[in-house]
Scaffold this active site. Structure first.
Site, PDB file in Angstrom:
ATOM      1  N   PRO A 151      10.331  -2.149   2.274  1.00 24.29           N
ATOM      2  CA  PRO A 151      11.716  -2.571   2.011  1.00 24.29           C
ATOM      3  C   PRO A 151      11.776  -4.010   1.490  1.00 24.29           C
ATOM      4  O   PRO A 151      10.750  -4.680   1.378  1.00 24.29           O
ATOM      5  CB  PRO A 151      12.354  -2.474   3.395  1.00 24.29           C
ATOM      6  CG  PRO A 151      11.253  -2.891   4.314  1.00 24.29           C
ATOM      7  CD  PRO A 151       9.948  -2.443   3.688  1.00 24.29           C
ATOM      8  N   TRP A 152      12.998  -4.489   1.252  1.00 17.39           N
ATOM      9  CA  TRP A 152      13.174  -5.814   0.622  1.00 17.39           C
ATOM     10  C   TRP A 152      13.407  -6.942   1.612  1.00 17.39           C
ATOM     11  O   TRP A 152      13.491  -8.090   1.222  1.00 17.39           O
ATOM     12  CB  TRP A 152      14.360  -5.787  -0.354  1.00 17.39           C
ATOM     13  CG  TRP A 152      15.597  -5.097   0.144  1.00 17.39           C
ATOM     14  CD1 TRP A 152      16.033  -3.852  -0.237  1.00 17.39           C
ATOM     15  CD2 TRP A 152      16.541  -5.565   1.111  1.00 17.39           C
ATOM     16  NE1 TRP A 152      17.190  -3.529   0.439  1.00 17.39           N
ATOM     17  CE2 TRP A 152      17.529  -4.563   1.277  1.00 17.39           C
ATOM     18  CE3 TRP A 152      16.664  -6.739   1.870  1.00 17.39           C
ATOM     19  CZ2 TRP A 152      18.611  -4.681   2.158  1.00 17.39           C
ATOM     20  CZ3 TRP A 152      17.733  -6.871   2.752  1.00 17.39           C
ATOM     21  CH2 TRP A 152      18.697  -5.844   2.891  1.00 17.39           C
ATOM     22  N   LYS A 176       4.304   0.712  -2.949  1.00 13.31           N
ATOM     23  CA  LYS A 176       5.482   0.392  -3.775  1.00 13.31           C
ATOM     24  C   LYS A 176       6.404  -0.538  -3.000  1.00 13.31           C
ATOM     25  O   LYS A 176       6.976  -0.142  -1.985  1.00 13.31           O
ATOM     26  CB  LYS A 176       6.260   1.656  -4.156  1.00 13.31           C
ATOM     27  CG  LYS A 176       7.310   1.343  -5.237  1.00 13.31           C
ATOM     28  CD  LYS A 176       8.397   2.373  -5.342  1.00 13.31           C
ATOM     29  CE  LYS A 176       9.533   2.176  -4.384  1.00 13.31           C
ATOM     30  NZ  LYS A 176      10.308   0.935  -4.555  1.00 13.31           N
ATOM     31  N   GLU A 179      12.245  -2.490  -5.244  1.00 16.63           N
ATOM     32  CA  GLU A 179      12.401  -2.911  -6.636  1.00 16.63           C
ATOM     33  C   GLU A 179      13.142  -4.239  -6.777  1.00 16.63           C
ATOM     34  O   GLU A 179      13.010  -4.925  -7.783  1.00 16.63           O
ATOM     35  CB  GLU A 179      13.083  -1.809  -7.465  1.00 16.63           C
ATOM     36  CG  GLU A 179      14.450  -1.347  -6.959  1.00 16.63           C
ATOM     37  CD  GLU A 179      14.378  -0.253  -5.883  1.00 16.63           C
ATOM     38  OE1 GLU A 179      13.399  -0.224  -5.116  1.00 16.63           O
ATOM     39  OE2 GLU A 179      15.327   0.545  -5.804  1.00 16.63           O
ATOM     40  N   SER A 230      15.193   2.472   5.404  1.00 16.81           N
ATOM     41  CA  SER A 230      16.366   2.989   6.129  1.00 16.81           C
ATOM     42  C   SER A 230      16.084   4.366   6.729  1.00 16.81           C
ATOM     43  O   SER A 230      15.228   5.109   6.242  1.00 16.81           O
ATOM     44  CB  SER A 230      17.555   3.065   5.175  1.00 16.81           C
ATOM     45  OG  SER A 230      17.233   3.937   4.112  1.00 16.81           O
ATOM     46  N   SER A 232      18.010   6.982   6.612  1.00 18.64           N
ATOM     47  CA  SER A 232      18.363   8.104   5.737  1.00 18.64           C
ATOM     48  C   SER A 232      17.248   8.383   4.732  1.00 18.64           C
ATOM     49  O   SER A 232      16.854   9.545   4.541  1.00 18.64           O
ATOM     50  CB  SER A 232      19.694   7.842   5.030  1.00 18.64           C
ATOM     51  OG  SER A 232      19.593   6.647   4.291  1.00 18.64           O
ATOM     52  N   GLU A 251       8.810   3.649   9.853  1.00 15.13           N
ATOM     53  CA  GLU A 251       9.447   2.504  10.523  1.00 15.13           C
ATOM     54  C   GLU A 251      10.849   2.392   9.940  1.00 15.13           C
ATOM     55  O   GLU A 251      11.006   2.004   8.778  1.00 15.13           O
ATOM     56  CB  GLU A 251       8.671   1.214  10.249  1.00 15.13           C
ATOM     57  CG  GLU A 251       7.265   1.183  10.802  1.00 15.13           C
ATOM     58  CD  GLU A 251       7.215   1.043  12.310  1.00 15.13           C
ATOM     59  OE1 GLU A 251       8.271   0.819  12.935  1.00 15.13           O
ATOM     60  OE2 GLU A 251       6.121   1.187  12.867  1.00 15.13           O
ATOM     61  N   CYS A 285      15.468  -5.678  10.958  1.00 20.30           N
ATOM     62  CA  CYS A 285      15.672  -4.404  11.660  1.00 20.30           C
ATOM     63  C   CYS A 285      15.729  -4.587  13.171  1.00 20.30           C
ATOM     64  O   CYS A 285      16.219  -3.722  13.879  1.00 20.30           O
ATOM     65  CB  CYS A 285      14.586  -3.422  11.262  1.00 20.30           C
ATOM     66  SG  CYS A 285      12.956  -4.131  11.345  1.00 20.30           S
ATOM     67  N   GLU A 385      23.948   0.639  11.400  1.00 22.26           N
ATOM     68  CA  GLU A 385      23.253  -0.582  11.007  1.00 22.26           C
ATOM     69  C   GLU A 385      24.114  -1.340   9.980  1.00 22.26           C
ATOM     70  O   GLU A 385      24.538  -0.764   8.988  1.00 22.26           O
ATOM     71  CB  GLU A 385      21.911  -0.187  10.380  1.00 22.26           C
ATOM     72  CG  GLU A 385      20.930  -1.305  10.331  1.00 22.26           C
ATOM     73  CD  GLU A 385      19.553  -0.851   9.847  1.00 22.26           C
ATOM     74  OE1 GLU A 385      19.455   0.099   9.058  1.00 22.26           O
ATOM     75  OE2 GLU A 385      18.569  -1.481  10.268  1.00 22.26           O
TER      76      GLU A 385
HETATM   77  P1  NAD Z   1      15.706   1.713   1.729  1.00 20.59           P
HETATM   78  O1  NAD Z   1      15.445   2.864   2.625  1.00 20.59           O
HETATM   79  O2  NAD Z   1      16.872   1.780   0.823  1.00 20.59           O
HETATM   80  O3  NAD Z   1      14.451   1.446   0.791  1.00 20.59           O
HETATM   81  C1  NAD Z   1      13.173   1.211   1.319  1.00 20.59           C
HETATM   82  C2  NAD Z   1      12.145   1.518   0.272  1.00 20.59           C
HETATM   83  O4  NAD Z   1      12.210   2.913  -0.016  1.00 20.59           O
HETATM   84  C3  NAD Z   1      12.352   0.800  -1.063  1.00 20.59           C
HETATM   85  O5  NAD Z   1      11.090   0.454  -1.594  1.00 20.59           O
HETATM   86  C4  NAD Z   1      12.998   1.870  -1.925  1.00 20.59           C
HETATM   87  O6  NAD Z   1      12.760   1.699  -3.302  1.00 20.59           O
HETATM   88  C5  NAD Z   1      12.285   3.110  -1.399  1.00 20.59           C
HETATM   89  N1  NAD Z   1      12.984   4.373  -1.630  1.00 20.59           N
HETATM   90  C6  NAD Z   1      14.319   4.605  -1.684  1.00 20.59           C
HETATM   91  N2  NAD Z   1      14.545   5.916  -1.918  1.00 20.59           N
HETATM   92  C7  NAD Z   1      13.334   6.524  -2.006  1.00 20.59           C
HETATM   93  C8  NAD Z   1      12.917   7.866  -2.228  1.00 20.59           C
HETATM   94  N3  NAD Z   1      13.798   8.859  -2.445  1.00 20.59           N
HETATM   95  N4  NAD Z   1      11.588   8.137  -2.255  1.00 20.59           N
HETATM   96  C9  NAD Z   1      10.690   7.156  -2.056  1.00 20.59           C
HETATM   97  N5  NAD Z   1      11.022   5.868  -1.854  1.00 20.59           N
HETATM   98  C10 NAD Z   1      12.338   5.554  -1.822  1.00 20.59           C
HETATM   99  O7  NAD Z   1      15.732   0.430   2.675  1.00 20.59           O
HETATM  100  P2  NAD Z   1      15.988  -1.072   2.249  1.00 20.59           P
HETATM  101  O8  NAD Z   1      17.444  -1.176   1.982  1.00 20.59           O
HETATM  102  O9  NAD Z   1      15.017  -1.517   1.215  1.00 20.59           O
HETATM  103  O10 NAD Z   1      15.582  -1.855   3.583  1.00 20.59           O
HETATM  104  C11 NAD Z   1      16.417  -2.004   4.638  1.00 20.59           C
HETATM  105  C12 NAD Z   1      16.130  -0.939   5.691  1.00 20.59           C
HETATM  106  O11 NAD Z   1      14.776  -1.047   6.132  1.00 20.59           O
HETATM  107  C13 NAD Z   1      16.958  -1.126   6.931  1.00 20.59           C
HETATM  108  O12 NAD Z   1      17.428   0.123   7.372  1.00 20.59           O
HETATM  109  C14 NAD Z   1      15.970  -1.721   7.930  1.00 20.59           C
HETATM  110  O13 NAD Z   1      16.315  -1.522   9.268  1.00 20.59           O
HETATM  111  C15 NAD Z   1      14.720  -1.043   7.558  1.00 20.59           C
HETATM  112  N6  NAD Z   1      13.547  -1.789   8.049  1.00 20.59           N
HETATM  113  C16 NAD Z   1      12.857  -1.296   9.131  1.00 20.59           C
HETATM  114  C17 NAD Z   1      11.764  -1.984   9.641  1.00 20.59           C
HETATM  115  C18 NAD Z   1      10.989  -1.464  10.823  1.00 20.59           C
HETATM  116  O14 NAD Z   1       9.927  -1.978  11.085  1.00 20.59           O
HETATM  117  N7  NAD Z   1      11.458  -0.447  11.522  1.00 20.59           N
HETATM  118  C19 NAD Z   1      11.372  -3.186   9.049  1.00 20.59           C
HETATM  119  C20 NAD Z   1      12.097  -3.667   7.954  1.00 20.59           C
HETATM  120  C21 NAD Z   1      13.188  -2.951   7.465  1.00 20.59           C
END
Ligand code: NAD
Length: 499
Positions: A151-152, A176, A179, A230, A232, A251, A285, A385
């Site tokens: 994630p970012w 990956k 982005e 996330s 979802s 995670e 998170c 969240e």
């Molecule tokens: P996100 O789920 O939107 O994206 C995470 C990653 O998944 C990005 O690289 C995105 O490009 C990729 N992605 C999105 N759709 C995809 C698909 N269909 N197939 C494959 N890859 C896909 O999350 P975000 O907005 O980047 O990050 C915030 C989220 O991450 C929050 O929910 C946060 O709680 C969670 N997070 C959890 C932890 C943990 O350790 N549990 C740590 C950091 C962040």
């Protein structure tokens, strides 16, 4: 000037550009473009998985000492470019430079150094005779090519948490990054090459989740998907992994409770809550998001948090005096603002913040530290969240009620309990459903200890030697000790009869 890498992806030890659409990386504190790259297509992902597959046998066969030496070198290479990493992290993610310098970058380097050491103590069980006629041995083996998605919110740290346990255990990786924030992940790959990591052991592809990410997680050449993001998207990816029979590490999101008992040091709890709610502009998170405060201390706590939040300085991210930067994007800022507005509409009271600052910060994705009271336990702002600088505070009357409320969300990543009573603390740490529970603190992490969730926050552990459980598979080797042709157990299957 923001340090930038040599290309949009890093595959087989070389920077290059994908065949897809161009994407802009923006500085969220100003909205200005700092870099752009061409997204990777399924063909680019194929090339990265092929490079990781080619590199696998030699890397899996390297001795622990060989892997450890290279990873130790990586920690030193990162140390040498620590300031460039901090500048790049601040520019792409909108982090105050103090946070990048004092938390993200040193925490990442420490994690690399930890896994450089841990690579040498990754053992199976010693040989033993569990049957009188056999010696059993456990081999701990790498899984293969790992497809990782990050994630970012902590781009470098999340990349390190994904890559290090995997490669320390002898796997190869295609990662990956998000982005929005690819710079420091590509700089990590560049540093790994300088440290002598063989080409193809770490590959970085780049692009949107739905195209590049999905091409990676559904690729038949990967043996495991490791995802942080996330809930979802994690569930969507879990469906793909289930269909392909790919091993999975998730995670996911969090909604950490912060429980303040009537015997707590309220000043410590107030200071802790503001720091834990606002760290990384709340895009953490494990951030404190729901404070449950004993009714007898509720007014003092709310007043203290409101006052302290009022001293937090929003400002330009490169200014060392800035406490809080913008959110990662205007989209994320607008999402947070809409959640707070809906809470207001549903009867909650915004005691502090609840808006974007104007003036010199108007061009960035800033949002003020926000304190919400009178939101119901079932309300969206308490259940979902927010991922922004927002703390909701709710009262409770009894210990059991506090634990029930703390557990009453779909997530279970982190939590804290504030009390001077050792029995209360022990009870709460046992009963609260979360992967980490702090006592009289909230946020600190250490490389030696695991991080990971329960319930909707996913499964599996990052950091610590527990993460090797994710990135290795055990093999049982059972060797005959007797040397006889006619083994006693054969008699169960067929009687030995003279002709
Ligand atoms: P996100 O789920 O939107 O994206 C995470 C990653 O998944 C990005 O690289 C995105 O490009 C990729 N992605 C999105 N759709 C995809 C698909 N269909 N197939 C494959 N890859 C896909 O999350 P975000 O907005 O980047 O990050 C915030 C989220 O991450 C929050 O929910 C946060 O709680 C969670 N997070 C959890 C932890 C943990 O350790 N549990 C740590 C950091 C962040």
């Amino acid at each position: 000037m923001t340090p930038t890498p040599g290309g949009g992806h890093f595959v087989g030890g070389r920077f290059g550009d994908g065949g897809g659409d161009r994407h802009r990386v923006l500085d969220p504190s100003t909205g200005e473009e700092i870099w752009s790259f061409a997204a990777d297509t399924p063909a680019d992902v194929d090339a990265a998985v092929a490079a990781a597959t080619t590199a696998l046998p030699a890397w899996a066969g390297a001795t622990p000492a060989e892997r450890s030496t290279i990873l130790g070198g990586l920690a030193r290479e990162l140390e040498a470019v620590a300031e460039e990493l901090a500048q790049a992290e601040t520019a792409q993610a909108g982090k105050p430079i103090r946070l990048s310098r004092e938390f993200d970058v040193p925490g990442s380097i420490d994690n690399v150094a930890f896994f450089a050491g841990a690579a040498r103590v990754l053992d199976g069980k010693a040989s033993a005779e569990y049957s009188a006629d056999h010696t059993s041995t456990i081999r701990r083996e790498p899984i293969g090519v790992v497809g990782s998605i990050a994630p970012w919110n902590y781009p470098l740290q999340m990349a390190v948490w994904k890559v290090l346990p995997a490669v320390a255990a002898g796997n190869t990786v295609v990662l990956k990054p998000a982005e929005l924030t690819p710079l420091t992940t590509l700089m990590l790959a560049e540093a790994s090459q300088r440290a002598g990591l063989p080409a193809g052991v770490l590959n970085v592809v780049n692009g949107p989740g739905r195209s590049t990410g999905e091409a990676l997680v559904s690729h038949p050449g990967i043996a495991m998907t490791s995802f942080t993001g996330s809930t979802s998207v994690g569930r969507h990816i879990a469906g793909i992994a289930a269909a392909n029979g790919t091993r999975l590490h998730l995670e996911l999101g969090g909604k950490a409770p912060f429980v303040v008992h009537d015997d707590a040091d309220v000043e410590a709890a107030v200071r802790g809550a503001v720091a834990a709610a606002l760290i990384n502009t709340g895009q953490d998170c494990t951030a404190a998001t729901r404070a449950y405060v004993h009714r007898s201390r509720f007014a003092d706590f709310v007043e203290g948090v409101a006052d302290l939040m009022g001293t937090v300085r929003l400002g330009p991210t490169r200014d060392p005096d800035t406490d809080q930067g913008p959110l990662v994007s205007t989209t994320q800022r607008d999402r947070v603002a809409a959640l707070v507005d809906r809470a207001r509409g549903a009867g909650a009271r915004v005691v502090r913040g609840g808006r974007s600052p104007g003036g010199a910060l108007e061009g960035g994705a800033y949002y003020e530290p926000t304190l919400v009271v009178d939101a119901g336990q079932r309300s969206e702002i308490v259940q979902q969240e927010v991922f922004g600088p927002v703390l909701a505070v709710l009262p409770f009357d009894g210990d059991d009620e506090a634990i029930r409320l703390a557990n009453d969300v779909p997530f279970g990543l982190a939590a804290s309990v504030w009390t001077r009573d050792v029995y209360r603390a022990q009870h709460a740490t046992r009963e609260i459903q979360a992967g980490t529970v702090w006592v009289n603190d909230h946020i600190p992490i250490v490389s030696e200890m695991p991080h990971g969730g329960q319930k909707g926050s996913g499964y599996g552990k990052d950091m610590s030697t527990y993460s090797f459980e994710e990135y290795t598979q055990v093999k049982h080797v059972m060797s005959d000790l007797t040397g006889v042709a006619a083994k006693p157990w054969h008699e169960t299957v067929y009687r030995t009869r003279r002709a």
